[in-house]
Design a protein around this motif. Structure first.
Motif, PDB file in Angstrom:
ATOM      1  N   GLN A  35       0.716  -0.984   0.204  1.00  0.00           N
ATOM      2  CA  GLN A  35       0.044  -0.136  -0.037  1.00  0.00           C
ATOM      3  C   GLN A  35       0.716   1.281   0.015  1.00  0.00           C
ATOM      4  N   SER A  36       2.130   1.116   0.266  1.00  0.00           N
ATOM      5  CA  SER A  36       2.978   2.267   0.531  1.00  0.00           C
ATOM      6  C   SER A  36       2.872   3.060  -0.939  1.00  0.00           C
ATOM      7  N   LEU A  37       3.311   2.446  -2.057  1.00  0.00           N
ATOM      8  CA  LEU A  37       3.541   2.903  -3.197  1.00  0.00           C
ATOM      9  C   LEU A  37       1.871   3.604  -3.565  1.00  0.00           C
ATOM     10  N   LYS A  38       1.033   2.740  -3.414  1.00  0.00           N
ATOM     11  CA  LYS A  38      -0.373   3.216  -3.947  1.00  0.00           C
ATOM     12  C   LYS A  38      -0.482   4.411  -3.166  1.00  0.00           C
ATOM     13  N   ASN A  39      -0.454   4.333  -1.730  1.00  0.00           N
ATOM     14  CA  ASN A  39      -0.861   5.636  -1.070  1.00  0.00           C
ATOM     15  C   ASN A  39      -0.081   6.916  -1.567  1.00  0.00           C
ATOM     16  N   ASN A  40       1.425   6.745  -1.595  1.00  0.00           N
ATOM     17  CA  ASN A  40       2.137   7.824  -2.084  1.00  0.00           C
ATOM     18  C   ASN A  40       1.610   8.472  -3.485  1.00  0.00           C
ATOM     19  N   GLU A  41       1.139   7.492  -4.606  1.00  0.00           N
ATOM     20  CA  GLU A  41       0.473   7.972  -5.640  1.00  0.00           C
ATOM     21  C   GLU A  41      -0.828   8.587  -5.357  1.00  0.00           C
ATOM     22  N   GLN A  42      -1.583   8.207  -4.536  1.00  0.00           N
ATOM     23  CA  GLN A  42      -3.025   9.004  -4.225  1.00  0.00           C
ATOM     24  C   GLN A  42      -2.548  10.284  -3.777  1.00  0.00           C
ATOM     25  N   LEU A  43      -1.706  10.435  -2.745  1.00  0.00           N
ATOM     26  CA  LEU A  43      -1.463  11.665  -2.289  1.00  0.00           C
ATOM     27  C   LEU A  43      -0.704  12.745  -3.289  1.00  0.00           C
ATOM     28  N   ASP A  44       0.060  12.160  -4.041  1.00  0.00           N
ATOM     29  CA  ASP A  44       0.435  13.153  -5.102  1.00  0.00           C
ATOM     30  C   ASP A  44      -0.618  13.547  -6.376  1.00  0.00           C
ATOM     31  N   GLN A  45      -1.562  12.707  -6.554  1.00  0.00           N
ATOM     32  CA  GLN A  45      -2.698  13.064  -7.191  1.00  0.00           C
ATOM     33  C   GLN A  45      -3.709  14.029  -6.636  1.00  0.00           C
ATOM     34  N   GLN A  46      -4.089  13.683  -5.351  1.00  0.00           N
ATOM     35  CA  GLN A  46      -4.729  14.590  -4.655  1.00  0.00           C
ATOM     36  C   GLN A  46      -4.438  15.850  -4.386  1.00  0.00           C
ATOM     37  N   LEU A  47      -3.062  16.090  -4.127  1.00  0.00           N
ATOM     38  CA  LEU A  47      -2.414  17.202  -3.929  1.00  0.00           C
ATOM     39  C   LEU A  47      -2.360  18.165  -5.394  1.00  0.00           C
ATOM     40  N   TYR A  48      -1.887  17.478  -6.298  1.00  0.00           N
ATOM     41  CA  TYR A  48      -2.008  18.170  -7.709  1.00  0.00           C
ATOM     42  C   TYR A  48      -3.539  18.710  -8.205  1.00  0.00           C
ATOM     43  N   LYS A  49      -4.572  17.903  -7.685  1.00  0.00           N
ATOM     44  CA  LYS A  49      -5.922  17.994  -7.984  1.00  0.00           C
ATOM     45  C   LYS A  49      -6.277  19.434  -7.295  1.00  0.00           C
ATOM     46  N   LEU A  50      -5.732  19.361  -5.904  1.00  0.00           N
ATOM     47  CA  LEU A  50      -6.304  20.567  -5.151  1.00  0.00           C
ATOM     48  C   LEU A  50      -5.540  21.946  -5.824  1.00  0.00           C
ATOM     49  N   LYS A  51      -4.098  21.731  -5.954  1.00  0.00           N
ATOM     50  CA  LYS A  51      -3.684  22.782  -6.536  1.00  0.00           C
ATOM     51  C   LYS A  51      -4.315  23.426  -7.858  1.00  0.00           C
ATOM     52  N   ASP A  52      -4.595  22.380  -8.772  1.00  0.00           N
ATOM     53  CA  ASP A  52      -5.294  22.576 -10.118  1.00  0.00           C
ATOM     54  C   ASP A  52      -6.711  23.560  -9.833  1.00  0.00           C
ATOM     55  N   ARG A  53      -7.378  22.583  -8.873  1.00  0.00           N
ATOM     56  CA  ARG A  53      -8.751  23.504  -8.318  1.00  0.00           C
ATOM     57  C   ARG A  53      -8.546  24.917  -7.835  1.00  0.00           C
ATOM     58  N   LEU A  54      -7.235  25.123  -7.172  1.00  0.00           N
ATOM     59  CA  LEU A  54      -7.250  26.478  -6.873  1.00  0.00           C
ATOM     60  C   LEU A  54      -6.650  27.466  -7.675  1.00  0.00           C
ATOM     61  N   GLU A  55      -5.982  26.996  -8.685  1.00  0.00           N
ATOM     62  CA  GLU A  55      -5.613  27.888  -9.804  1.00  0.00           C
ATOM     63  C   GLU A  55      -6.924  28.096 -10.937  1.00  0.00           C
ATOM     64  N   SER A  56      -7.740  27.247 -10.877  1.00  0.00           N
ATOM     65  CA  SER A  56      -8.955  27.576 -11.657  1.00  0.00           C
ATOM     66  C   SER A  56      -9.512  28.365 -11.088  1.00  0.00           C
ATOM     67  N   ALA A  57      -9.951  28.267  -9.625  1.00  0.00           N
ATOM     68  CA  ALA A  57     -10.858  29.225  -9.005  1.00  0.00           C
ATOM     69  C   ALA A  57     -10.318  30.658  -9.190  1.00  0.00           C
ATOM     70  N   LYS A  58      -9.016  30.747  -8.863  1.00  0.00           N
ATOM     71  CA  LYS A  58      -8.325  32.180  -8.891  1.00  0.00           C
ATOM     72  C   LYS A  58      -8.778  32.792 -10.342  1.00  0.00           C
ATOM     73  N   ALA A  59      -8.598  31.853 -11.271  1.00  0.00           N
ATOM     74  CA  ALA A  59      -8.586  32.066 -12.766  1.00  0.00           C
ATOM     75  C   ALA A  59     -10.142  32.692 -12.902  1.00  0.00           C
ATOM     76  N   GLU A  60     -10.934  32.120 -12.294  1.00  0.00           N
ATOM     77  CA  GLU A  60     -12.557  32.497 -12.505  1.00  0.00           C
ATOM     78  C   GLU A  60     -12.960  33.604 -11.475  1.00  0.00           C
ATOM     79  N   SER A  61     -11.973  34.020 -10.758  1.00  0.00           N
ATOM     80  CA  SER A  61     -12.430  34.874  -9.418  1.00  0.00           C
ATOM     81  C   SER A  61     -13.543  34.485  -8.709  1.00  0.00           C
ATOM     82  N   ASN A  62     -13.549  33.077  -8.299  1.00  0.00           N
ATOM     83  CA  ASN A  62     -14.604  32.423  -7.745  1.00  0.00           C
ATOM     84  C   ASN A  62     -14.130  32.481  -6.109  1.00  0.00           C
TER      85      ASN A  62
END
Length: 522
Positions: free
Chosen positions: A21-48
């Motif tokens: 599960q170690s590698l699987k958890n690390n991959e999930q953490l990476d994906q989760q953080l990238y998604k959150l960062k992308d969502r934040l940039e998108s929200a800032k671009a929309e001024s939402n």
């Protein structure tokens, strides 16, 4: 299946789960953080603003869960900076800030945020927020040993959760109250509240259930009801294994070791403690891997953000240069003015570059800090190993002592030749008990963990300490009880008390000072 085989099976099961599960958890953490960062940039671009605020909370929760508290605090604070509307989300953020400061033992800060959360909950009429804020204030007071205040806040929280019919809240607060009474050594009251918590937690998350069952086992152990203690702790271990919860497995194994040690079954105590150390090491490695992975992703994200900003600035500079060339052809004076503007922009740009470089250096420093924390945890593992070795000495000495007593009793029942041989055997066993090989090895382990302890104790001693007094200092520094020290040294508890009294006379202690506390603080 034998006891040893069962423990070995548990070890293999945990190892397999951790590795797969170690590698699987690390991959999930990476994906989760990238998604959150992308969502934040998108929200800032929309001024939402609402979407930005919600994403900051999610980022704060993400970093809080992996114990990167500095990043969690930064994101929660970012939410408070942009969200001016005071609502239940604001209550949640203030409570989250208080919870982090409580974990970091910053009790004044934790108390401040808890009071803000409570005041805001009262203002907007948010009952659950009031209950959670009072529970936090109770936990802070408990950590500061202010038990009257702790019980006051927990009981207020309990009354609100009863009114809301919130089973999870009732389970949590009953467990908190049970913990307070356990600290006060009122174990019957503690048990009654833990039982109530157990009833309310039936439909709650597995972590809460396991923790409550572990507390029931711990309270029964402290009241010497070892049969119930073992039953509850084994149930907690089973649930933890079913949910692959390594931290709860470690906690249950540690409690089983303590219970078996109290019953005198040192072999099982040693085996469970050894398995707990293995699980602890696996859990530490997993946590460190997750934290380092998250730090690496965070570092990469910040580095990319800095590169994008740098490229944007460079594009701006190129445009400015083109305008300068066009303007200089028109008039020399106008060219000088534009050159001056360009120079100022250049300075501002260089200042921004320096700030971005400092941010990169800070991210690198955070990675090094995480590595230092990993080393600290490795030291904790070595301390656990040293304690295991002390238990081994106690077990060996008890075994040899029992054999010696048995052989002594049967001397008079045989002929003269047998008596003579039995006397030699008793003498050999007694010599084996007095060998110092184990002490040499034990003091070697101790010296690795506390390299300057013996130098300091010799320096501050009013009189020269004997080798046996140095050993007593070492065992007290390991936080062992008089009974445990008596087992290890193969003497009676009264002899240990006399030895402690003589040792006090040779150390610069006041009459009110506690000897063991003094040695632990050296």
């Amino acid at each position: 299946m034998s006891f040893h085989k069962t423990l070995f099976f548990i070890y293999l099961l945990i190892s397999g789960i951790a590795n797969s599960q170690s590698l699987k958890n690390n991959e999930q953490l990476d994906q989760q953080l990238y998604k959150l960062k992308d969502r934040l940039e998108s929200a800032k671009a929309e001024s939402n603003t609402q979407k930005i605020a919600k994403t900051y909370i999610d980022l704060g929760n993400f970093f809080k869960n992996i114990e990167l508290y500095a990043e969690a605090l930064k994101n929660y604070q970012a939410y408070l900076d942009i969200q001016k509307k005071q609502d239940s989300s604001s209550v949640y953020v203030y409570s989250a800030l208080a919870s982090i400061d409580l974990d970091l033992k910053k009790f004044n800060e934790a108390k401040k945020y808890s009071h803000i959360s409570l005041k805001l909950s009262k203002t907007i009429g948010y009952e659950k927020g009031k209950a959670e804020a009072n529970a936090l204030l109770g936990s802070i007071a408990e950590k500061q040993s202010d038990y009257d205040n702790a019980l006051k806040h927990q009981n207020i929280s309990l009354a609100i959760f009863k009114k809301l019919n919130d089973s999870t809240g009732l389970a949590t607060v009953n467990e908190n109250i049970g913990s307070i009474y356990e600290d006060l050594e009122q174990y019957d009251l503690a048990l009654s509240y833990f039982k109530k918590a157990h009833e309310f937690a039936k439909h709650s998350n597995s972590n809460l259930q396991i923790n409550i069952i572990n507390n029931l086992g711990d309270a029964n152990r402290k009241t010497k009801n070892f049969e119930k203690a073992l039953r509850y702790t084994e149930e907690a271990l089973k649930l933890a294994q079913q949910t692959n919860n390594a931290s709860q497995i470690e906690s249950a194994l540690k409690d089983l070791a303590r219970t078996y040690a109290r019953t005198g079954d040192f072999e099982k105590a040693y085996n469970y403690l050894n398995n707990q150390s293995i699980v602890n090491e696996k859990e530490l490695k997993r946590n460190n891997t997750e934290m380092v992975s998250a730090m690496q992703v965070l570092y990469d994200v910040k580095e990319k953000e800095a590169e994008v900003k740098l490229l944007n600035k460079e594009n701006q500079i190129n445009k400015v240069r083109q305008y300068v060339i066009l303007i200089t052809t028109g008039a020399i004076i106008l060219a000088l003015i534009v050159g001056f503007i360009y120079w100022k922009k250049r300075r501002k740009h260089e200042k921004h570059i320096l700030e971005y470089q400092q941010q990169l250096l800070q991210a690198d420093l955070d990675k090094k800090t995480a590595a230092e924390e990993a080393l600290k945890r490795e030291i904790d593992i070595k301390v656990s190993s040293l304690t295991n070795y002390s238990l081994h000495i106690a077990h060996k000495n008890k075994m040899l002592s029992d054999v010696s007593k048995t052989l002594t009793k049967i001397q008079g029942r045989n002929n003269e030749l047998v008596q003579k041989k039995l006397k030699h055997l008793v003498k050999d066993i007694e010599q084996d008990l007095n060998q110092n090989n184990e002490w040499t090895e034990l003091m070697g382990y101790f010296g690795q963990i506390h390299p300057d302890f013996f130098k300091i104790i010799k320096k501050i001693a009013l009189k020269k300490l004997s080798s046996s007094e140095m050993r007593l200092c070492m065992l007290l520094r390991l936080n062992l009880s008089s009974k445990e020290i008596a087992d290890i040294l193969h003497i009676t508890p009264d002899s240990v008390r006399i030895a402690r009294y003589r040792l006090r006379k040779k150390l610069p202690l006041d009459s009110n000072d506690d000897l063991q506390a003094y040695l632990l603080n050296l």
